[in-house]
Motif scaffolding. Structure first.
Motif, PDB file in Angstrom:
ATOM      1  N   ARG A 131      50.445 -42.570 -14.153  1.00  0.00           N
ATOM      2  CA  ARG A 131      50.057 -43.799 -14.850  1.00  0.00           C
ATOM      3  C   ARG A 131      50.757 -45.010 -14.247  1.00  0.00           C
ATOM      4  NH1 ARG A 131      50.291 -40.272 -19.415  1.00  0.00           N
ATOM      5  NH2 ARG A 131      52.471 -40.875 -19.818  1.00  0.00           N
ATOM      6  N   ARG A 132      52.026 -44.850 -13.876  1.00  0.00           N
ATOM      7  CA  ARG A 132      52.744 -45.982 -13.295  1.00  0.00           C
ATOM      8  C   ARG A 132      52.222 -46.302 -11.901  1.00  0.00           C
ATOM      9  NH1 ARG A 132      57.291 -49.067 -14.550  1.00  0.00           N
ATOM     10  NH2 ARG A 132      57.157 -50.824 -13.101  1.00  0.00           N
ATOM     11  N   VAL A 133      51.915 -45.276 -11.120  1.00  0.00           N
ATOM     12  CA  VAL A 133      51.336 -45.514  -9.790  1.00  0.00           C
ATOM     13  C   VAL A 133      50.023 -46.269  -9.920  1.00  0.00           C
ATOM     14  CG1 VAL A 133      50.265 -44.375  -7.804  1.00  0.00           C
ATOM     15  CG2 VAL A 133      52.482 -43.580  -8.651  1.00  0.00           C
ATOM     16  N   ALA A 134      49.181 -45.849 -10.853  1.00  0.00           N
ATOM     17  CA  ALA A 134      47.895 -46.527 -11.052  1.00  0.00           C
ATOM     18  C   ALA A 134      48.101 -47.989 -11.411  1.00  0.00           C
ATOM     19  CB  ALA A 134      47.091 -45.813 -12.135  1.00  0.00           C
ATOM     20  N   HIS A 135      49.158 -48.288 -12.160  1.00  0.00           N
ATOM     21  CA  HIS A 135      49.474 -49.672 -12.507  1.00  0.00           C
ATOM     22  C   HIS A 135      49.859 -50.483 -11.274  1.00  0.00           C
ATOM     23  CE1 HIS A 135      51.046 -52.956 -15.015  1.00  0.00           C
ATOM     24  NE2 HIS A 135      52.104 -52.974 -14.223  1.00  0.00           N
ATOM     25  N   GLU A 136      50.474 -49.828 -10.304  1.00  0.00           N
ATOM     26  CA  GLU A 136      50.954 -50.521  -9.105  1.00  0.00           C
ATOM     27  C   GLU A 136      49.881 -50.685  -8.030  1.00  0.00           C
ATOM     28  OE1 GLU A 136      54.220 -51.650  -8.396  1.00  0.00           O
ATOM     29  OE2 GLU A 136      54.709 -51.282 -10.501  1.00  0.00           O
ATOM     30  N   VAL A 137      48.804 -49.918  -8.105  1.00  0.00           N
ATOM     31  CA  VAL A 137      47.752 -49.963  -7.078  1.00  0.00           C
ATOM     32  C   VAL A 137      46.701 -50.995  -7.467  1.00  0.00           C
ATOM     33  CG1 VAL A 137      45.886 -48.664  -5.972  1.00  0.00           C
ATOM     34  CG2 VAL A 137      48.103 -47.573  -6.371  1.00  0.00           C
ATOM     35  N   PRO A 138      46.435 -51.988  -6.625  1.00  0.00           N
ATOM     36  CA  PRO A 138      45.421 -52.996  -6.971  1.00  0.00           C
ATOM     37  C   PRO A 138      44.002 -52.476  -6.765  1.00  0.00           C
ATOM     38  CG  PRO A 138      46.303 -53.433  -4.786  1.00  0.00           C
ATOM     39  CD  PRO A 138      47.094 -52.269  -5.324  1.00  0.00           C
ATOM     40  N   GLU A 139      43.061 -53.155  -7.358  1.00  0.00           N
ATOM     41  CA  GLU A 139      41.656 -52.867  -7.065  1.00  0.00           C
ATOM     42  C   GLU A 139      41.395 -53.155  -5.580  1.00  0.00           C
ATOM     43  OE1 GLU A 139      39.749 -51.737  -9.521  1.00  0.00           O
ATOM     44  OE2 GLU A 139      40.996 -52.213 -11.258  1.00  0.00           O
ATOM     45  N   ASN A 140      40.356 -52.538  -5.064  1.00  0.00           N
ATOM     46  CA  ASN A 140      39.914 -52.767  -3.680  1.00  0.00           C
ATOM     47  C   ASN A 140      40.931 -52.321  -2.631  1.00  0.00           C
ATOM     48  OD1 ASN A 140      37.425 -54.259  -4.436  1.00  0.00           O
ATOM     49  ND2 ASN A 140      38.907 -55.754  -5.211  1.00  0.00           N
ATOM     50  N   ALA A 141      41.819 -51.413  -2.989  1.00  0.00           N
ATOM     51  CA  ALA A 141      42.839 -50.958  -2.035  1.00  0.00           C
ATOM     52  C   ALA A 141      42.310 -49.813  -1.176  1.00  0.00           C
ATOM     53  CB  ALA A 141      44.090 -50.506  -2.787  1.00  0.00           C
ATOM     54  N   SER A 142      42.869 -49.689   0.015  1.00  0.00           N
ATOM     55  CA  SER A 142      42.653 -48.505   0.843  1.00  0.00           C
ATOM     56  C   SER A 142      43.863 -47.594   0.693  1.00  0.00           C
ATOM     57  CB  SER A 142      42.439 -48.890   2.302  1.00  0.00           C
ATOM     58  OG  SER A 142      43.539 -49.637   2.808  1.00  0.00           O
ATOM     59  N   LEU A 143      43.606 -46.286   0.491  1.00  0.00           N
ATOM     60  CA  LEU A 143      44.664 -45.356   0.119  1.00  0.00           C
ATOM     61  C   LEU A 143      44.618 -44.084   0.964  1.00  0.00           C
ATOM     62  CD1 LEU A 143      44.204 -45.460  -3.776  1.00  0.00           C
ATOM     63  CD2 LEU A 143      45.840 -46.794  -2.433  1.00  0.00           C
ATOM     64  N   PHE A 144      45.788 -43.607   1.356  1.00  0.00           N
ATOM     65  CA  PHE A 144      45.960 -42.243   1.834  1.00  0.00           C
ATOM     66  C   PHE A 144      46.507 -41.413   0.675  1.00  0.00           C
ATOM     67  CE2 PHE A 144      47.075 -43.600   6.468  1.00  0.00           C
ATOM     68  CZ  PHE A 144      45.725 -43.696   6.776  1.00  0.00           C
ATOM     69  N   PHE A 145      46.012 -40.186   0.531  1.00  0.00           N
ATOM     70  CA  PHE A 145      46.578 -39.239  -0.422  1.00  0.00           C
ATOM     71  C   PHE A 145      47.003 -37.981   0.324  1.00  0.00           C
ATOM     72  CE2 PHE A 145      44.401 -41.659  -3.721  1.00  0.00           C
ATOM     73  CZ  PHE A 145      45.231 -41.504  -4.823  1.00  0.00           C
TER      74      PHE A 145
ATOM     75  N   ALA B  66      45.866 -47.702   6.242  1.00  0.00           N
ATOM     76  CA  ALA B  66      45.674 -47.856   4.800  1.00  0.00           C
ATOM     77  C   ALA B  66      46.704 -48.806   4.213  1.00  0.00           C
ATOM     78  CB  ALA B  66      45.760 -46.494   4.112  1.00  0.00           C
ATOM     79  N   ASP B  67      46.334 -49.408   3.089  1.00  0.00           N
ATOM     80  CA  ASP B  67      47.282 -50.259   2.367  1.00  0.00           C
ATOM     81  C   ASP B  67      48.451 -49.447   1.821  1.00  0.00           C
ATOM     82  OD1 ASP B  67      45.676 -52.584   2.687  1.00  0.00           O
ATOM     83  OD2 ASP B  67      44.442 -51.971   0.973  1.00  0.00           O
ATOM     84  N   ILE B  68      48.128 -48.301   1.206  1.00  0.00           N
ATOM     85  CA  ILE B  68      49.139 -47.510   0.507  1.00  0.00           C
ATOM     86  C   ILE B  68      48.924 -46.029   0.799  1.00  0.00           C
ATOM     87  CG2 ILE B  68      50.085 -46.848  -1.765  1.00  0.00           C
ATOM     88  CD1 ILE B  68      48.985 -49.542  -2.829  1.00  0.00           C
ATOM     89  N   GLY B  69      50.000 -45.322   1.078  1.00  0.00           N
ATOM     90  CA  GLY B  69      49.972 -43.868   1.173  1.00  0.00           C
ATOM     91  C   GLY B  69      50.693 -43.270  -0.023  1.00  0.00           C
ATOM     92  N   ILE B  70      50.051 -42.313  -0.692  1.00  0.00           N
ATOM     93  CA  ILE B  70      50.621 -41.657  -1.875  1.00  0.00           C
ATOM     94  C   ILE B  70      50.867 -40.200  -1.514  1.00  0.00           C
ATOM     95  CG2 ILE B  70      50.235 -41.025  -4.291  1.00  0.00           C
ATOM     96  CD1 ILE B  70      48.359 -43.488  -4.466  1.00  0.00           C
ATOM     97  N   TYR B  71      52.109 -39.763  -1.569  1.00  0.00           N
ATOM     98  CA  TYR B  71      52.442 -38.424  -1.096  1.00  0.00           C
ATOM     99  C   TYR B  71      53.604 -37.834  -1.886  1.00  0.00           C
ATOM    100  CZ  TYR B  71      56.255 -40.813   1.408  1.00  0.00           C
ATOM    101  OH  TYR B  71      57.363 -41.565   1.720  1.00  0.00           O
ATOM    102  N   GLY B  72      53.671 -36.521  -1.902  1.00  0.00           N
ATOM    103  CA  GLY B  72      54.766 -35.808  -2.535  1.00  0.00           C
ATOM    104  C   GLY B  72      55.463 -34.918  -1.529  1.00  0.00           C
TER     105      GLY B  72
ATOM    106  N   PHE C   1      54.205 -44.677  -1.051  1.00  0.00           N
ATOM    107  CA  PHE C   1      54.560 -44.319  -2.417  1.00  0.00           C
ATOM    108  C   PHE C   1      54.913 -42.826  -2.461  1.00  0.00           C
ATOM    109  CE2 PHE C   1      51.971 -47.689  -5.011  1.00  0.00           C
ATOM    110  CZ  PHE C   1      52.656 -48.705  -4.352  1.00  0.00           C
ATOM    111  N   LEU C   2      56.203 -42.516  -2.602  1.00  0.00           N
ATOM    112  CA  LEU C   2      56.654 -41.133  -2.747  1.00  0.00           C
ATOM    113  C   LEU C   2      56.693 -40.801  -4.228  1.00  0.00           C
ATOM    114  CD1 LEU C   2      57.867 -38.454  -1.806  1.00  0.00           C
ATOM    115  CD2 LEU C   2      60.095 -39.604  -1.647  1.00  0.00           C
TER     116      LEU C   2
END
Length: 281
Positions: free
Chosen positions: A99-113, A181-187, A219-220
């Motif tokens: 939920r917090r990550v979703a709050h930080e990601v803007p609309e129209n973003a390019s993302l790596f997962f 990408a604008d943001i990479g989201i990874y664990g 984003f880790l």
């Protein structure tokens, strides 16, 4: 239809929640402290040995712990838990992070997962964002976002790991390098005491490294159980991230390292801030 209030139904709900919380606490204790006897667990949690045996039998059947004479231990360090087991382990923490990550990601973003269950939860939390452009090797992420007709998804090709529902083989190694990408989201599988990131295979480390090399923000995402958890392959450091999202305070030494590197640390029990707010540093 309105269901009448019953104190018995409330008691059952509280008991079920207590059992779930106790099971998670048992797993965390065993993974942190090692082998635990049935008698010790019974004393730790203030329940009968019979209750603990039911708990640990269920946890062992699900692959979260391993039976040993008189108690339980962790599965072999060289093996990760089954994906279906990881999906439910610490689920509340993962949803809070998502939920917090979703709050930080803007609309129209390019993302790596990247791969894993916490990135999957982040995808579910982002499913209603508009005009996202997503590149991933995580099949569960692609499925989670595919319900949004305004989300463009590109999935890595190559050999699928059937049980993990991802693509990490050599055919996919160059995938993230084809994009920016604008943001990479990874664990990660674990974080060592010195901040080194750990995973269970060289393929996983290679894909994660490629992901982080080709995005502007990293984003880790990881729940508290990953700190101090063992895994076999080293690669990268916690300070490589732009932002670290977790659900509990971390060791002071690691927090100091993040601060010195200019990495934001977000403890996801923090109250949400307005979308346009950014902390200094």
């Amino acid at each position: 239809m309105n269901i009448p209030y019953s104190p018995y139904s409330e008691t059952l709900q509280l008991a079920a929640r207590s059992a779930i919380e106790r099971a998670e606490a048992i797993v965390e204790l065993v993974r942190t402290a090692g082998f635990q006897s049935i008698e010790n667990l019974s004393a730790q949690f203030g329940v009968t040995p019979q209750t603990i045996r039911r708990d640990v039998n269920s946890l062992c059947d699900r692959g979260l712990l391993r039976r040993r004479h008189g108690g339980v231990d962790v599965p072999n360090n060289g093996e990760n838990l089954a994906y279906t087991m990881r999906q439910v382990l610490h689920i509340d923490a993962k949803r809070s992070i998502a939920r917090r990550v979703a709050h930080e990601v803007p609309e129209n973003a390019s993302l790596f997962f990247g791969i894993g269950t916490t990135p999957e939860q982040c995808a579910l939390a982002l499913a209603e964002h508009s005009q996202l452009r997503v590149m991933t090797n995580n099949i569960n992420v692609a499925v989670a976002l595919s319900s949004n007709p305004h989300c463009e998804i590109t999935l890595a090709g190559g050999r699928i790991r059937n049980l993990d529902q991802d693509v990490v083989g050599s055919e996919a190694h160059s995938f993230f390098g084809r994009f920016s990408a604008d943001i990479g989201i990874y664990g990660v599988a674990g974080v060592a005491e010195d901040g080194t990131l750990l995973d269970f295979s060289s393929d996983e480390v290679h894909m994660r490294t490629e992901l982080t090399n080709h995005c502007r923000q990293r984003f880790l995402v990881l729940d508290h159980s990953k700190f101090g958890r063992s895994a076999t392959v080293r690669g990268g450091h916690i300070t490589d991230a732009s932002v670290v999202f977790t659900n509990k305070p971390i060791a002071q030494e690691l927090e100091n390292q993040l601060h010195e590197a200019g990495v934001r640390l977000i403890i996801c029990s923090d109250p949400l801030l307005p979308r346009n707010f950014r902390r200094s540093g």
